[in-house]
Scaffold this motif. Structure first.
Motif, PDB file in Angstrom:
ATOM      1  N   THR A 195      -1.255 -12.073   3.602  1.00 55.74           N
ATOM      2  CA  THR A 195      -0.433 -12.995   2.849  1.00 55.74           C
ATOM      3  C   THR A 195       0.168 -11.833   1.650  1.00 55.74           C
ATOM      4  OG1 THR A 195      -1.835 -14.702   3.091  1.00 55.74           O
ATOM      5  CG2 THR A 195      -0.161 -14.774   1.387  1.00 55.74           C
ATOM      6  N   GLY A 196       1.407 -12.187   1.734  1.00 56.62           N
ATOM      7  CA  GLY A 196       2.299 -11.343   0.770  1.00 56.62           C
ATOM      8  C   GLY A 196       2.611 -10.003   1.168  1.00 56.62           C
ATOM      9  N   ALA A 197       2.276  -9.683   2.443  1.00 58.47           N
ATOM     10  CA  ALA A 197       2.790  -8.247   2.938  1.00 58.47           C
ATOM     11  C   ALA A 197       4.250  -8.187   3.045  1.00 58.47           C
ATOM     12  CB  ALA A 197       1.887  -7.872   4.145  1.00 58.47           C
ATOM     13  N   THR A 224      -0.084 -20.918  -0.845  1.00 60.23           N
ATOM     14  CA  THR A 224       0.473 -20.152   0.158  1.00 60.23           C
ATOM     15  C   THR A 224       1.758 -20.907   1.140  1.00 60.23           C
ATOM     16  OG1 THR A 224      -1.180 -20.676   1.909  1.00 60.23           O
ATOM     17  CG2 THR A 224      -1.824 -18.768   0.317  1.00 60.23           C
ATOM     18  N   LYS A 225       1.652 -22.038   1.125  1.00 64.98           N
ATOM     19  CA  LYS A 225       2.763 -22.684   1.959  1.00 64.98           C
ATOM     20  C   LYS A 225       2.409 -22.321   3.419  1.00 64.98           C
ATOM     21  CE  LYS A 225       4.978 -24.119  -1.623  1.00 64.98           C
ATOM     22  NZ  LYS A 225       4.937 -25.634  -2.040  1.00 64.98           N
ATOM     23  N   THR A 226       1.139 -22.441   3.727  1.00 65.19           N
ATOM     24  CA  THR A 226       0.446 -22.142   5.037  1.00 65.19           C
ATOM     25  C   THR A 226      -0.404 -23.091   5.418  1.00 65.19           C
ATOM     26  OG1 THR A 226      -0.972 -20.542   4.459  1.00 65.19           O
ATOM     27  CG2 THR A 226       1.227 -19.786   4.966  1.00 65.19           C
ATOM     28  N   TYR A 227      -0.836 -23.276   6.913  1.00 64.56           N
ATOM     29  CA  TYR A 227      -1.800 -24.190   7.235  1.00 64.56           C
ATOM     30  C   TYR A 227      -3.030 -23.287   7.711  1.00 64.56           C
ATOM     31  CZ  TYR A 227       1.237 -28.430   7.600  1.00 64.56           C
ATOM     32  OH  TYR A 227       1.853 -29.379   7.479  1.00 64.56           O
ATOM     33  N   ASN A 228      -4.176 -23.940   7.369  1.00 63.73           N
ATOM     34  CA  ASN A 228      -5.481 -23.549   8.145  1.00 63.73           C
ATOM     35  C   ASN A 228      -5.725 -24.407   9.341  1.00 63.73           C
ATOM     36  OD1 ASN A 228      -8.286 -23.480   8.751  1.00 63.73           O
ATOM     37  ND2 ASN A 228      -9.013 -22.535   6.965  1.00 63.73           N
ATOM     38  N   VAL A 229      -5.694 -23.842  10.382  1.00 57.31           N
ATOM     39  CA  VAL A 229      -5.574 -24.872  11.625  1.00 57.31           C
ATOM     40  C   VAL A 229      -6.872 -25.314  12.200  1.00 57.31           C
ATOM     41  CG1 VAL A 229      -3.429 -23.666  12.134  1.00 57.31           C
ATOM     42  CG2 VAL A 229      -5.685 -22.970  13.385  1.00 57.31           C
ATOM     43  N   HIS A 230      -7.989 -25.083  11.387  1.00 57.57           N
ATOM     44  CA  HIS A 230      -9.288 -25.287  11.804  1.00 57.57           C
ATOM     45  C   HIS A 230      -9.433 -26.852  12.268  1.00 57.57           C
ATOM     46  CE1 HIS A 230     -13.561 -25.400  12.236  1.00 57.57           C
ATOM     47  NE2 HIS A 230     -13.576 -26.718  11.462  1.00 57.57           N
TER      48      HIS A 230
END
Length: 852
Positions: free
Chosen positions: A361-363, A134-140
């Motif tokens: 995602t993808g919207a 997704t080229k995104t971060y999960n910031v947990h």
């Protein structure tokens, strides 16, 4: 802007980085010059030797797009030269002769222990939590380890008893997680140690190589600016579009905040992170939420995931501690203003009538850059172009024109016929191929209408009408009212899908039957709903205006469109007279002695002149600099010179000093490391979308992996082999924005008759160009012909061991029929942007040049 322009006089060191005060914000420069005359040092970091640099003590040229490397090097310098040598001594005997350790330890999250999974890999340039798909971060993993938890006390006598008050929407209250800390800063997972490790790579040699700087000058800049780390000293950083218009522009801004926190420069007179706005109401537009995802007053719009219902909004947005525990009051009061008597607790105050921003995602993406992609795809068929000129000002402006040609209709509201209002006349367009119907609505100039404006320092002021609008021009709010009224009439006569959001919206901003900005001011300020007649159609309406946002409720008893503005229009004795309201105060007496000017206009929030001002005092409440006092704890109460930006009193009793100095965050500590950004918890140097370099010496990612819009085919990314010269854009004093108004003034066109490309003498000699020659500047996206300005203000740089040229282009001219015309320079800039703010990358791109 955390401070205001008059406060610049209080500083010890000025740092202009990404701004050119003398030319672009000349009034601000008066206060900088006053500080300079009083002994302040003045530093300018800029690719060009600007007129601001001419006034300064130090000019340090920088390659466009490398600001984070510059700031990262300063962090490393602070750690190596100030923090590490003195930390042990401070812990042993409290010595702060060279560095304000008390500020670092108590007012920032330096001591907080991070999640054990937190990490950064220089080889990849990625932080923990990266999702390659997704080229995104999960910031947990960017959060803290938890020491203990606390639930809200919603009992009758508890701090949060308002939660159970009748009328308050139901939601699960948040749980406060108290982070683990190490006040010695030795734990390897504490924020300070991870921060120190991260920026150890940013050495003087590495930074000077990336930025193209002279190492000795860079070190002098660091030494001079970090002298403000001593308690009682202050440094101010002034920035503008030179910082924000990058694919990591928001991280550039974060980087300045971190620098100021490390030096103890936030919340003190003469300190701050100060954005210089280029127009008298840019701050107001920002406050009003002029972005897809931003609700007015820095709240968030409803969306299709975690904010799809009012309950979800309250549970995802309400902080567990700090002042944003009051967000339910802000949002419910906003809904009450939006829908009036139609907003009830039974229908969640009309929350479901608000449109939902797509967030899966993808919207479909409706941000500025993507809007034109959707036009090309046929998704957007109609477009309101209100108060902007994207065929001139948007990045990759040629792509914008071609996209607009796919529209069925276009409405342009502006003072003049702009390039957007005549896009089919562009030299590269064929009118015969365009079927778009274009409507032009002439709008009143700022002098031709009354209303509220905000300057850079958050000062809210009322501007009176000087003359009537010319010919058919109307104020924006009258045009809005005409359109709104027509839409409502159509719904009533013909019906239509989903009528409730339209017909149940409160729209009663009239005086004597005419749309008026004064009732709008009541809405922005806020008022009590119970027993209030708010039809706003008589000369003496009954109102119950609030004196401040502390009076807002979450139970439907108050209405307020802009909680941060509450208190600006609070005089119930003269609700229709701006002169009798706080925002129109005009006392030139400065009781503070340091230029707060608290009786001139109204500064949001709560007439506060310097944000985070509790940080101007030590842990005992004594000012770091007694000669420039904002407040002081007397032992019994707070002696306030500025309005307190902290809890100074509760239930009528003074609150003694504590370390909760950033009360808009749940930690109530400023964040050196933050989980609030989508592209990383710490600013990391990445190259611009178009870079002249072979690699990134600091990490293996090269460019920001989260950069926005990079996959659009229309961007037509160029390479250094094709286009070896770095380009940037900037403004001149004589012209404003896209030139629609200033190019109608013959004297301004005479004083600055054209735009230009500014280049070094060395580059001009290499290309066979002389001063005044017509030059073609081009890349994959466009080609423009402008005169050459050959000066000493640009000089070649040595970047990572190689010679590098830069050029600068002004951008105020176009084909519209005004006194001065020219090519649209933004045909060259790439339509990519920052993933947090979606701001385009105008300030660093690649071009080539040749004699035309």
């Amino acid at each position: 802007m955390t401070s205001h322009w008059c406060d610049f006089q209080n500083t010890d060191v000025i740092l202009n980085c990404g701004s050119n005060s003398v030319e672009n914000h000349p009034v601000s420069a008066l206060w900088l010059e006053k500080a300079h005359e009083q002994g302040a040092k003045w530093i300018v970091v800029d690719p060009r030797y600007t007129r601001t640099a001419e006034q300064a003590d130090i000019w340090c040229p920088i390659r466009s797009g490398t600001d984070i490397a510059f700031y990262g090097g300063m962090y490393n310098y602070i750690i190596e030269n100030l923090i590490e040598p003195g930390l042990a001594k401070y812990l042993a005997d409290g010595d702060m002769s060279e560095y304000n350790f008390e500020y670092l330890l108590n007012y920032t999250n330096a001591s907080y222990i991070l999640d054990p999974e937190y990490e950064f890999d220089p080889a990849t340039g990625l932080f923990s939590g990266w999702n390659e798909k997704t080229k995104t971060y999960n910031v947990h993993s960017w959060h803290y380890e938890t020491e203990s938890t606390e639930d809200w006390d919603t009992s009758e006598t508890g701090a949060y008893s308002w939660v159970t008050k009748p009328g308050t929407p139901e939601f699960t209250t948040p749980t406060l997680t108290n982070p683990k800390k190490d006040m010695t800063l030795q734990d390897p997972m504490c924020v300070y140690q991870q921060f120190k490790k991260h920026y150890s790579r940013y050495t003087l040699d590495t930074v000077s190589g990336i930025c193209g700087m002279d190492k000795d000058v860079l070190e002098l800049v660091y030494k001079t600016y970090t002298s403000t780390a001593k308690p009682g000293k202050a440094g101010t950083v002034l920035y503008a579009l030179g910082q924000t218009q990058h694919t990591y522009g928001a991280q550039n801004t974060r980087a300045m905040c971190i620098m100021q926190l490390l030096l103890g420069n936030i919340g003190v007179p003469g300190g701050g992170v100060n954005a210089l706005r280029g127009e008298p109401n840019v701050q107001g537009a920002t406050d009003m939420g002029m972005m897809v995802n931003e609700h007015p007053a820095y709240l968030k719009w409803a969306n299709t995931t975690d904010r799809s219902s009012l309950r979800k909004w309250l549970e995802s947005q309400t902080y567990s501690d700090g002042y944003y525990t009051n967000k339910p009051k802000f949002i419910v009061s906003s809904l009450k203003e939006w829908f009036g008597e139609n907003a009830t607790v039974e229908n969640d105050y009309g929350y479901d009538w608000w449109p939902k921003v797509p967030s899966e995602t993808g919207a479909v993406d409706y941000t500025h850059i993507s809007t034109f992609e959707l036009m090309q795809q046929g998704v957007i068929k109609g477009y309101f172009n209100w108060g902007m000129n994207p065929c001139h000002s948007a990045p990759n402006a040629g792509n914008v024109r071609r996209s607009m040609a796919n529209l069925d209709w276009l409405v342009v509201a502006d003072q003049v016929i702009t390039e957007s209002a005549s896009f089919w006349k562009a030299p590269d367009m064929n009118p015969a191929d365009i079927d778009t119907t274009v409507y032009y609505l002439p709008c009143a100039l700022i002098y031709e209408k009354p209303g509220i404006i905000l300057n850079s320092g958050r000062w809210i002021q009322y501007r009176y009408q000087a003359c009537e609008p010319w010919d058919q021009a109307k104020p924006d709010y009258e045009m809005c009212d005409l359109i709104w009224t027509a839409i409502c009439d159509l719904y009533r006569k013909e019906g239509g899908a989903n009528p409730d959001p339209i017909l149940k919206t409160k729209w009663d901003y009239y005086v004597d039957g005419k749309m008026d900005p004064r009732p709008v001011a009541w809405a922005l300020n806020g008022y009590r709903v119970a027993g209030t007649d708010c039809n706003c159609d008589s000369k003496n309406p009954k109102t119950d205006l609030l004196t401040g946002y502390a009076e807002l409720g979450a139970d439907g008893s108050t209405a307020c469109a802009m909680w941060i503005y509450s208190g600006m229009w609070s005089n119930n004795k003269a609700p229709l007279d701006p002169a009798e309201q706080p925002l129109c105060r005009r006392s030139t007496e400065d009781k503070s002695g340091i230029g707060l000017n608290s009786e001139w206009a109204f500064s949001w929030p709560s007439n506060r002149r310097i944000l985070y001002n509790r940080n101007s005092c030590d842990m005992q409440g004594k000012p770091w600099n007694a000669d420039k006092k904002l407040m002081e704890w007397t032992g019994e109460k707070w002696d306030l010179v500025d309005q307190a930006d902290f809890v100074a009193a509760k239930d009528g009793k003074p609150v003694p000093p504590n370390n909760k100095t950033f009360f808009m965050l749940w930690e109530q500590k400023a964040r050196l490391e933050s989980y609030g950004m989508v592209d990383g918890p710490l600013p990391e140097h990445f190259e611009p979308f178009e870079s002249p370099c072979d690699d990134n010496p600091l990490n293996g990612a090269f460019q920001n992996p989260c950069a926005f819009g990079v996959n659009y085919a229309s961007t037509k990314q160029g390479t250094k082999e094709q286009y070896p010269i770095v380009g940037t854009t900037y403004s001149v004093t004589e012209h404003w924005q896209t030139g629609g108004q200033t190019r109608l003034c013959p004297s301004l066109v005479e004083s600055m008759p054209s735009q230009f490309v500014e280049m070094s003498e060395e580059l001009a000699a290499e290309k066979g160009i002389k001063n005044g020659d017509e030059v073609r500047v081009f890349n994959n996206r466009g080609s423009v012909v402008v005169p050459a300005l050959v000066t000493k203000r640009f000089a070649p740089m040595i970047v990572n061991g190689k010679m590098q040229h830069q050029v600068g282009l002004t951008h105020h001219f176009g084909w519209a029929d005004l006194y001065g015309t020219g090519d649209v320079v933004n045909d060259l800039t790439p339509n990519v942007g920052d993933p947090n703010s979606f701001t385009p990358e105008y300030k660093a791109f690649l071009v080539d040049i040749e004699k035309a």
